[in-house]
Design a protein around this motif. Structure first.
Motif, PDB file in Angstrom:
ATOM      1  N   UNK A 152      18.177  83.167  45.927  1.00  0.00           N
ATOM      2  CA  UNK A 152      18.921  84.209  45.129  1.00  0.00           C
ATOM      3  C   UNK A 152      20.130  83.720  44.206  1.00  0.00           C
ATOM      4  N   UNK A 153      20.001  82.486  43.673  1.00  0.00           N
ATOM      5  CA  UNK A 153      20.792  81.708  42.746  1.00  0.00           C
ATOM      6  C   UNK A 153      21.191  82.563  41.468  1.00  0.00           C
ATOM      7  N   UNK A 154      20.402  83.621  41.135  1.00  0.00           N
ATOM      8  CA  UNK A 154      20.674  84.154  39.875  1.00  0.00           C
ATOM      9  C   UNK A 154      21.373  85.439  40.167  1.00  0.00           C
ATOM     10  N   UNK A 155      22.099  85.628  41.276  1.00  0.00           N
ATOM     11  CA  UNK A 155      22.995  86.603  41.876  1.00  0.00           C
ATOM     12  C   UNK A 155      24.148  86.056  42.328  1.00  0.00           C
ATOM     13  N   UNK A 156      25.297  86.365  41.804  1.00  0.00           N
ATOM     14  CA  UNK A 156      26.546  85.762  42.453  1.00  0.00           C
ATOM     15  C   UNK A 156      26.819  86.074  43.653  1.00  0.00           C
ATOM     16  N   UNK A 168      17.467  96.512  38.658  1.00  0.00           N
ATOM     17  CA  UNK A 168      16.489  95.968  39.590  1.00  0.00           C
ATOM     18  C   UNK A 168      17.125  94.747  40.210  1.00  0.00           C
ATOM     19  N   UNK A 169      16.666  94.688  41.624  1.00  0.00           N
ATOM     20  CA  UNK A 169      17.045  93.389  42.341  1.00  0.00           C
ATOM     21  C   UNK A 169      15.628  92.932  42.996  1.00  0.00           C
ATOM     22  N   UNK A 170      15.578  91.727  42.649  1.00  0.00           N
ATOM     23  CA  UNK A 170      14.150  90.758  42.789  1.00  0.00           C
ATOM     24  C   UNK A 170      14.740  89.981  44.133  1.00  0.00           C
ATOM     25  N   UNK A 171      13.982  89.931  45.085  1.00  0.00           N
ATOM     26  CA  UNK A 171      14.582  88.885  46.412  1.00  0.00           C
ATOM     27  C   UNK A 171      13.448  88.273  46.770  1.00  0.00           C
ATOM     28  N   UNK A 224      26.569  89.872  44.924  1.00  0.00           N
ATOM     29  CA  UNK A 224      26.863  90.882  44.014  1.00  0.00           C
ATOM     30  C   UNK A 224      25.901  91.376  43.286  1.00  0.00           C
ATOM     31  N   UNK A 225      25.330  92.921  43.208  1.00  0.00           N
ATOM     32  CA  UNK A 225      24.477  93.059  42.232  1.00  0.00           C
ATOM     33  C   UNK A 225      24.851  94.093  41.319  1.00  0.00           C
ATOM     34  N   UNK A 255      11.887  95.486  51.440  1.00  0.00           N
ATOM     35  CA  UNK A 255      13.201  95.180  50.707  1.00  0.00           C
ATOM     36  C   UNK A 255      14.161  95.536  51.679  1.00  0.00           C
ATOM     37  N   UNK A 256      13.941  96.971  52.286  1.00  0.00           N
ATOM     38  CA  UNK A 256      15.099  97.316  53.059  1.00  0.00           C
ATOM     39  C   UNK A 256      15.185  96.875  54.326  1.00  0.00           C
ATOM     40  N   UNK A 257      14.308  96.005  54.692  1.00  0.00           N
ATOM     41  CA  UNK A 257      14.145  95.522  56.042  1.00  0.00           C
ATOM     42  C   UNK A 257      14.653  94.019  55.742  1.00  0.00           C
ATOM     43  N   UNK A 258      15.218  93.515  54.799  1.00  0.00           N
ATOM     44  CA  UNK A 258      15.682  92.151  54.450  1.00  0.00           C
ATOM     45  C   UNK A 258      17.105  92.470  53.886  1.00  0.00           C
TER      46      UNK A 258
END
Length: 232
Positions: A137-141, A162-165, A156-157, A182-185
């Motif tokens: 997740x380095x591309x998200x602060x 869109x959010x990719x995990x 911080x989104x 996604x909503x289980x993570x």
């Protein structure tokens, strides 16, 4: 006669919006001079839609989809805690790669608990999961966790459409492999897992991780079954 302790319920929805719910059963099916033993069928108890106006005695479904549970893992019990149903978590994968966590870390077992929100992991396992997830997740602060909250791996989104995990997969004994949605993570912009105080404490599989699965507690068969994509 159906006994409540052995009932297995079903729901089937059709393309026109009709649906039927009832109880699975088995019997011997006679077709002329031939007999099919252990034939499985449903005893409908409630219908909706066009089925309410139907005068037929029943429906024969010849679709190709399976009605069984996709994966099953052995159910464990404890004489000290007889109320609970346990499963044995054996490994965790992040982004398809299995984390370097000794199997012994999970030896205390995990309670399947629909009343607990967040899954609790042994501290060693959670530390490995958190580190691997943050690396993906380095591309998200990073974001500051909530005060007095139990979620500590947050992001911080802001401004993201869109959010990719990375994917997170739980591997249980018996070969059961559960790919979380996604909503289980992610919950409240944080990794939806928490650490126990140590590795000897019982783990918990909470309802955030269960919410996109239909979960079967087959006490007689001694297994817990998971079917993905049933609920959102």
């Amino acid at each position: 006669m159906f006994l409540a302790a052995t009932q297995c319920q079903y729901i089937v929805k059709y393309g026109d919006g009709s649906s039927t719910t009832g109880t699975y059963s088995t019997d011997t099916l006679a077709l002329g001079s031939n007999a099919v033993s252990n034939f499985q069928f449903g005893c409908s108890k409630s219908e909706s839609g066009l089925l309410l106006n139907d005068q037929t005695a029943g429906l024969i479904g010849l679709g190709g989809a399976t009605l069984g549970f996709t994966v099953k893992t052995p159910m464990l019990r404890s004489k000290q805690l007889p109320t609970f149903y346990f499963v044995q978590l054996e490994a965790i994968r992040v982004g398809g790669k299995q984390l370097n966590i000794p199997t012994s870390v999970f030896s205390a077992g995990s309670i399947m608990d629909s009343g607990t929100i967040i899954t609790r992991l042994p501290r060693t396992a959670y530390s490995a999961l958190s580190s691997a997830f943050k690396a993906g997740m380095k591309h998200y602060p990073p974001a500051q966790p909530r005060a007095r909250g139990i979620l500590d791996t947050c992001f911080d989104f802001s401004g993201q459409s869109t959010v990719n995990i990375p994917s997170v997969t739980l591997v249980f004994s018996g070969g059961a492999v559960i790919d979380l949605a996604f909503n289980g993570i992610i919950l409240d912009n944080c990794l939806a897992f928490a650490a126990n105080r140590d590795d000897s404490s019982l783990g918990t599989i909470g309802n955030v991780q269960q919410q996109t699965f239909e979960v079967l507690y087959d006490v007689g068969g001694g297994v817990v079954g998971f079917k993905a994509g049933t609920y959102v």
